[in-house]
Design a protein around this motif. Structure first.
Motif, PDB file in Angstrom:
ATOM      1  N   GLN A   9       0.834  -1.205   0.000  1.00  0.00           N
ATOM      2  CA  GLN A   9       0.000   0.000   0.000  1.00  0.00           C
ATOM      3  C   GLN A   9       0.866   1.252   0.000  1.00  0.00           C
ATOM      4  O   GLN A   9       0.551   2.252  -0.658  1.00  0.00           O
ATOM      5  N   ASP A  10       1.984   1.191   0.716  1.00  0.00           N
ATOM      6  CA  ASP A  10       2.924   2.314   0.717  1.00  0.00           C
ATOM      7  C   ASP A  10       3.514   2.527  -0.672  1.00  0.00           C
ATOM      8  O   ASP A  10       3.683   3.675  -1.113  1.00  0.00           O
ATOM      9  N   VAL A  11       3.830   1.435  -1.362  1.00  0.00           N
ATOM     10  CA  VAL A  11       4.375   1.547  -2.725  1.00  0.00           C
ATOM     11  C   VAL A  11       3.345   2.190  -3.634  1.00  0.00           C
ATOM     12  O   VAL A  11       3.670   3.097  -4.425  1.00  0.00           O
ATOM     13  N   PHE A  12       2.087   1.735  -3.559  1.00  0.00           N
ATOM     14  CA  PHE A  12       1.034   2.328  -4.387  1.00  0.00           C
ATOM     15  C   PHE A  12       0.927   3.835  -4.115  1.00  0.00           C
ATOM     16  O   PHE A  12       0.811   4.643  -5.046  1.00  0.00           O
ATOM     17  N   GLN A  13       0.977   4.187  -2.839  1.00  0.00           N
ATOM     18  CA  GLN A  13       0.855   5.600  -2.466  1.00  0.00           C
ATOM     19  C   GLN A  13       2.035   6.400  -3.006  1.00  0.00           C
ATOM     20  O   GLN A  13       1.861   7.528  -3.509  1.00  0.00           O
ATOM     21  N   ASN A  14       3.233   5.848  -2.910  1.00  0.00           N
ATOM     22  CA  ASN A  14       4.412   6.539  -3.437  1.00  0.00           C
ATOM     23  C   ASN A  14       4.287   6.792  -4.932  1.00  0.00           C
ATOM     24  O   ASN A  14       4.627   7.875  -5.434  1.00  0.00           O
ATOM     25  N   VAL A  15       3.834   5.778  -5.659  1.00  0.00           N
ATOM     26  CA  VAL A  15       3.700   5.921  -7.109  1.00  0.00           C
ATOM     27  C   VAL A  15       2.644   6.962  -7.450  1.00  0.00           C
ATOM     28  O   VAL A  15       2.838   7.795  -8.352  1.00  0.00           O
ATOM     29  N   MET A  16       1.508   6.917  -6.751  1.00  0.00           N
ATOM     30  CA  MET A  16       0.437   7.873  -7.042  1.00  0.00           C
ATOM     31  C   MET A  16       0.875   9.306  -6.756  1.00  0.00           C
ATOM     32  O   MET A  16       0.554  10.232  -7.517  1.00  0.00           O
ATOM     33  N   GLN A  17       1.630   9.516  -5.683  1.00  0.00           N
ATOM     34  CA  GLN A  17       1.990  10.877  -5.289  1.00  0.00           C
ATOM     35  C   GLN A  17       3.240  11.395  -5.980  1.00  0.00           C
ATOM     36  O   GLN A  17       3.315  12.585  -6.323  1.00  0.00           O
TER      37      GLN A  17
ATOM     38  N   PHE B 282      -5.488  -0.145 -12.504  1.00  0.00           N
ATOM     39  CA  PHE B 282      -5.818   1.207 -12.951  1.00  0.00           C
ATOM     40  C   PHE B 282      -4.642   2.170 -12.792  1.00  0.00           C
ATOM     41  O   PHE B 282      -4.451   3.065 -13.623  1.00  0.00           O
ATOM     42  N   LEU B 283      -3.851   1.992 -11.757  1.00  0.00           N
ATOM     43  CA  LEU B 283      -2.644   2.806 -11.619  1.00  0.00           C
ATOM     44  C   LEU B 283      -1.658   2.475 -12.726  1.00  0.00           C
ATOM     45  O   LEU B 283      -0.979   3.363 -13.258  1.00  0.00           O
ATOM     46  N   TYR B 284      -1.601   1.220 -13.102  1.00  0.00           N
ATOM     47  CA  TYR B 284      -0.755   0.808 -14.230  1.00  0.00           C
ATOM     48  C   TYR B 284      -1.201   1.508 -15.517  1.00  0.00           C
ATOM     49  O   TYR B 284      -0.365   2.029 -16.273  1.00  0.00           O
ATOM     50  N   VAL B 285      -2.501   1.541 -15.769  1.00  0.00           N
ATOM     51  CA  VAL B 285      -3.014   2.195 -16.981  1.00  0.00           C
ATOM     52  C   VAL B 285      -2.672   3.685 -16.966  1.00  0.00           C
ATOM     53  O   VAL B 285      -2.286   4.266 -17.993  1.00  0.00           O
TER      54      VAL B 285
ATOM     55  N   ASP C  40     -12.645   8.944 -21.398  1.00  0.00           N
ATOM     56  CA  ASP C  40     -13.612   9.803 -20.731  1.00  0.00           C
ATOM     57  C   ASP C  40     -13.535   9.716 -19.209  1.00  0.00           C
ATOM     58  O   ASP C  40     -14.358  10.308 -18.510  1.00  0.00           O
ATOM     59  N   ASP C  41     -12.569   8.982 -18.706  1.00  0.00           N
ATOM     60  CA  ASP C  41     -12.437   8.815 -17.264  1.00  0.00           C
ATOM     61  C   ASP C  41     -11.673  10.008 -16.692  1.00  0.00           C
ATOM     62  O   ASP C  41     -10.486  10.190 -16.989  1.00  0.00           O
ATOM     63  N   PRO C  42     -12.314  10.829 -15.873  1.00  0.00           N
ATOM     64  CA  PRO C  42     -11.629  12.014 -15.327  1.00  0.00           C
ATOM     65  C   PRO C  42     -10.469  11.658 -14.405  1.00  0.00           C
ATOM     66  O   PRO C  42      -9.612  12.508 -14.118  1.00  0.00           O
ATOM     67  N   MET C  43     -10.400  10.405 -13.938  1.00  0.00           N
ATOM     68  CA  MET C  43      -9.327   9.988 -13.052  1.00  0.00           C
ATOM     69  C   MET C  43      -8.050   9.659 -13.825  1.00  0.00           C
ATOM     70  O   MET C  43      -6.983   9.516 -13.227  1.00  0.00           O
ATOM     71  N   MET C  44      -8.151   9.535 -15.136  1.00  0.00           N
ATOM     72  CA  MET C  44      -6.987   9.196 -15.946  1.00  0.00           C
ATOM     73  C   MET C  44      -6.387  10.462 -16.552  1.00  0.00           C
ATOM     74  O   MET C  44      -7.009  11.084 -17.424  1.00  0.00           O
ATOM     75  N   PRO C  45      -5.211  10.875 -16.101  1.00  0.00           N
ATOM     76  CA  PRO C  45      -4.630  12.155 -16.533  1.00  0.00           C
ATOM     77  C   PRO C  45      -3.918  12.075 -17.883  1.00  0.00           C
ATOM     78  O   PRO C  45      -2.746  12.430 -18.004  1.00  0.00           O
TER      79      PRO C  45
END
Length: 733
Positions: free
Chosen positions: A416-424, A510-513, A556-561
């Protein structure tokens, strides 16, 4: 001895069987075929109820069938790592198929050519050749069964025993044994009661048994030519006719039982395994199925979420345990056995189909089908898939389970920490993106910014070479090599993010995408010819997985930058290379000359899973090692058989209570099992994750004074005499 001798080259098909028995036999045949057909229908209708598979597994079906036939008949994967097992299975398979073909030929003549056209070919030379081949291959069949029984019951091979070992395994092997031996006993009795015709010598096994009957003086009634008398006399007392009659019916009933039983138990693998090889995905594991953008879609909430090919995988499993025997997680006492996961899913599915209660597919605790700790143990090394003789795609089902765990939030805190690091921050370390290119500050030349100028190689450096101190040395070595070769290369600096390979295999799709979309958009603004990767994990995901992402589905997904809508590099026009491939090309072309003093080290090399098993690249790193002048001593487990370092599938970020660690076991292998043994000076890697795992294993295993962990790039830099330019200063222990 009073017998009715048989003089013609041929034999009676239903010797000594009365008309009533003949009708009874074929009534049983009809029932057997009906039971078999119903069972097969049930199996395949269950597959049809499975979810659609994301990959086209029935395209070019004729070529698939030809390829599968070659794979199955050659038994090529059964010989992998196991000569005894390969020979054993080959003898059983070839013998069984020969006997099946022989029976089919007999049926074709009796109910086809003879009945319809009066044409008989089962006599004369054809009969003699037929009988010889059947005896020869039937003997191989019995020998193979004997080998299997020896391995199972005498040696008690550990692969064959586990919680899914059951009575059906015993029934299967003993039924085949009874069929094989019973067939020869029946043949011997027939030859004996028909006066031991000279031409039957070609049936050398049956003839030998007939000679035994003759030697011990088994009485005969002489009724072989008269079925009605034969039956009456057969019941009159102990004689050869009685033996023949009893063995004929025993053999027939056992054969009919076996045929009827096939769809309902282990023998079904004879059909499902071939089907599984036909529909295999040639890129299985190296690419994973995409998930729909629909947030309501589920991964493994129920068994119905599994695709038809994943259900077929479960039925194709033969319980051979080859996957378990090569699994590094199981070898390290992690709670994962690849065979058990596949068979646990199968058992649960069958329980549900028989009215059992539903339960969670994967969760913490003992009430679910699969425990989360089991799936966290997987290193995604693909050793199980490489070893499987029937092409079961473990990693596809495992990823489905991991995605379900992620959806449920059943993820280890470290992940979970790794996911958070990647997202931030865009990297697994949680460090600032602005410091991503700082590793290059110590070089005596500037590294180009691929966003601002055209380059030949767009170099994706990766997380560990960018942020980990030990791997920064490798990055500087590679930069020096490319500079020495006088090729233009550049990096993305803070626009480079984590590639997403391993978090995808842990289940964070989804983070991978999102990461894939960012990189593709960034690359489209750059001018380059090839992408070169430091890390085999990045190489695999860029080469095999980014081109599979349907970005339009997420547009069309607003979460995908990202705004990209078309698929990237679908036709492979952009070449993606691991750095060893790119540099090996430079050496071959003469662009890079290893002109320094030849190194005089004795080394061994570890194949990274994502470079080797995933992408079949074994030679480029070895050619570079040899080009430096080092003596390369291979470990026993090398190339496709290499043992994982333990870092894949999120293992790098998790703590396991394991003994020994995969990295410690691998270093032990290098120092004890290679020809050079303790004379091995350097353990060579070509993967930043491997570097990290083996540096840790060297310390925890107590090997710090015995061996040095180096990257191929560091050997090359030393060979070209550019140590100072690379600013490679070995870190203090």
């Amino acid at each position: 001895m009073n017998v009715v001798a048989q003089s013609e080259v041929g034999r009676e098909t239903y010797l000594g069987i009365s008309n009533t028995e003949y009708l009874l036999f074929y009534l049983l045949v009809v029932i057997t075929i009906a039971v078999f057909a119903f069972g097969v229908y049930q199996r395949f209708s269950r597959y049809a109820a499975g979810d659609d598979d994301p990959f086209d597994r029935l395209n070019d079906l004729s070529s698939r069938i030809v390829s599968a036939t070659k794979t199955v008949l050659s038994n090529e994967k059964n010989f992998n790592r196991d000569l005894y097992g390969g020979l054993m299975h080959s003898f059983i398979l070839w013998g069984f198929l020969t006997l099946l073909i022989a029976t089919t030929i007999l049926a074709v003549e009796q109910y086809g050519t003879e009945l319809l056209f009066g044409i008989v070919f089962w006599e004369g030379d054809f009969y003699l050749a037929y009988q010889f081949i059947v005896d020869a291959m039937g003997l191989l069949f019995v020998v193979g069964i004997g080998m299997a029984m020896y391995r199972r019951y005498w040696v008690r091979n550990h692969r064959l025993w586990g919680r899914h070992t059951s009575l059906e395994d015993d029934i299967f092997i003993w039924t085949l044994f009874v069929l094989g031996v019973g067939g020869f006993l029946l043949e011997g009795a027939r030859i004996y009661v028909t006066g031991m015709p000279e031409h039957e010598v070609v049936s050398f096994v049956g003839y030998a048994i007939a000679l035994v009957f003759q030697a011990i003086g088994v009485p005969t009634t002489g009724a072989a030519g008269n079925p009605s008398d034969y039956v009456a006399l057969a019941h009159a007392g102990f004689n050869a006719e009685t033996i023949h009659w009893l063995v004929w019916w025993k053999h027939s009933l056992v054969a009919l039982f076996f045929i009827a039983w096939i769809p309902y138990a282990k023998p079904f693998h004879m059909l499902s395994s071939f089907a599984n090889v036909v529909v295999r995905d040639e890129k299985a594991g190296k690419r994973l199925p995409n998930v729909p953008a629909d947030l309501d879609a589920t991964n493994a909430e129920s068994i119905d979420d599994f695709t038809w090919s994943e259900l077929l995988d479960q039925d194709a499993c033969t319980k051979c345990g080859r996957c378990s025997s090569v699994c590094p997680a199981k070898a390290s006492d992690r709670p994962l056995d690849p065979r058990n996961v596949i068979l646990d899913l199968k058992k649960y599915r069958e329980e549900l189909d028989n009215g059992g209660d539903e339960k969670a597919i994967v969760a913490d605790g003992g009430t679910s089908v699969i425990n989360t700790e089991t799936m966290e143990s997987c290193m995604a090394c693909m050793a199980c898939m490489d070893a499987c003789p029937v092409e079961i795609e473990h990693l596809q089902s495992f990823t489905r389970l991991n995605r379900q765990m992620t959806d449920q939030g059943d993820i280890a805190p470290s992940m979970q920490d790794v996911f958070q690091n990647v997202m931030q921050n865009g990297n697994t370390f949680g460090d600032s993106p602005r410091s991503r290119g700082d590793w290059a500050d110590d070089l005596e030349f500037d590294v180009s910014d691929a966003r601002e100028e055209d380059v030949e190689y767009l170099w994706y450096v990766g997380d560990f070479p960018s942020y980990d101190e030990r791997n920064k040395q490798v990055a500087r070595s590679l930069a020096t090599i490319l500079k020495e070769a006088d090729v233009s290369f550049g990096i993305l600096f803070d626009d480079e993010k984590y590639d997403g390979n391993d978090i995808r295999r842990v289940g964070e799709e989804f983070l991978y995408v999102e990461l894939a979309g960012h990189h593709v958009e960034t690359w489209e603004d750059c001018e380059f010819e090839k992408i070169v990767c430091t890390d085999p994990h990045s190489y695999n995901t860029f080469k095999n997985e980014y081109p599979e992402v349907d970005f339009e589905e997420f547009a069309d997904d607003p979460m995908m930058p990202f705004e990209i809508e078309e698929q990237w590099n679908e036709d492979g026009e952009i070449e993606v290379l691991h750095w060893t491939q790119a540099v090996e090309e430079l050496v071959t072309e003469g662009t890079l000359e290893l002109s320094g003093t030849e190194l005089d080290y004795t080394v061994t090399y570890h194949d990274p899973c994502h470079l080797g098993r995933y992408n079949d690249e074994y030679e480029a790193p070895r050619e570079l090692i040899k080009a430096t002048g080092c003596t390369l001593d291979e470990m026993p487990r090398n190339r496709a058989n290499a043992f994982c370092c333990g870092g894949g599938g999120g293992g790098l970020w998790m703590d396991f209570e394991e003994e020994p660690k995969p990295s410690e076991e691998r270093i032990r292998e290098a120092l004890e099992d290679t020809d050079a043994g303790a004379d091995i000076e350097k353990f060579v890697v070509a993967c930043p994750m491997c570097m990290t795992m083996y540096e840790d294993g060297r310390k925890t295993g107590g090997y710090e004074d015995e061996i040095e962990i180096v990257d191929v790039a560091e050997l090359i830099v030393e060979a070209i005499g550019a140590e100072e330019e690379a600013n490679l200063e070995v870190a203090a222990d």
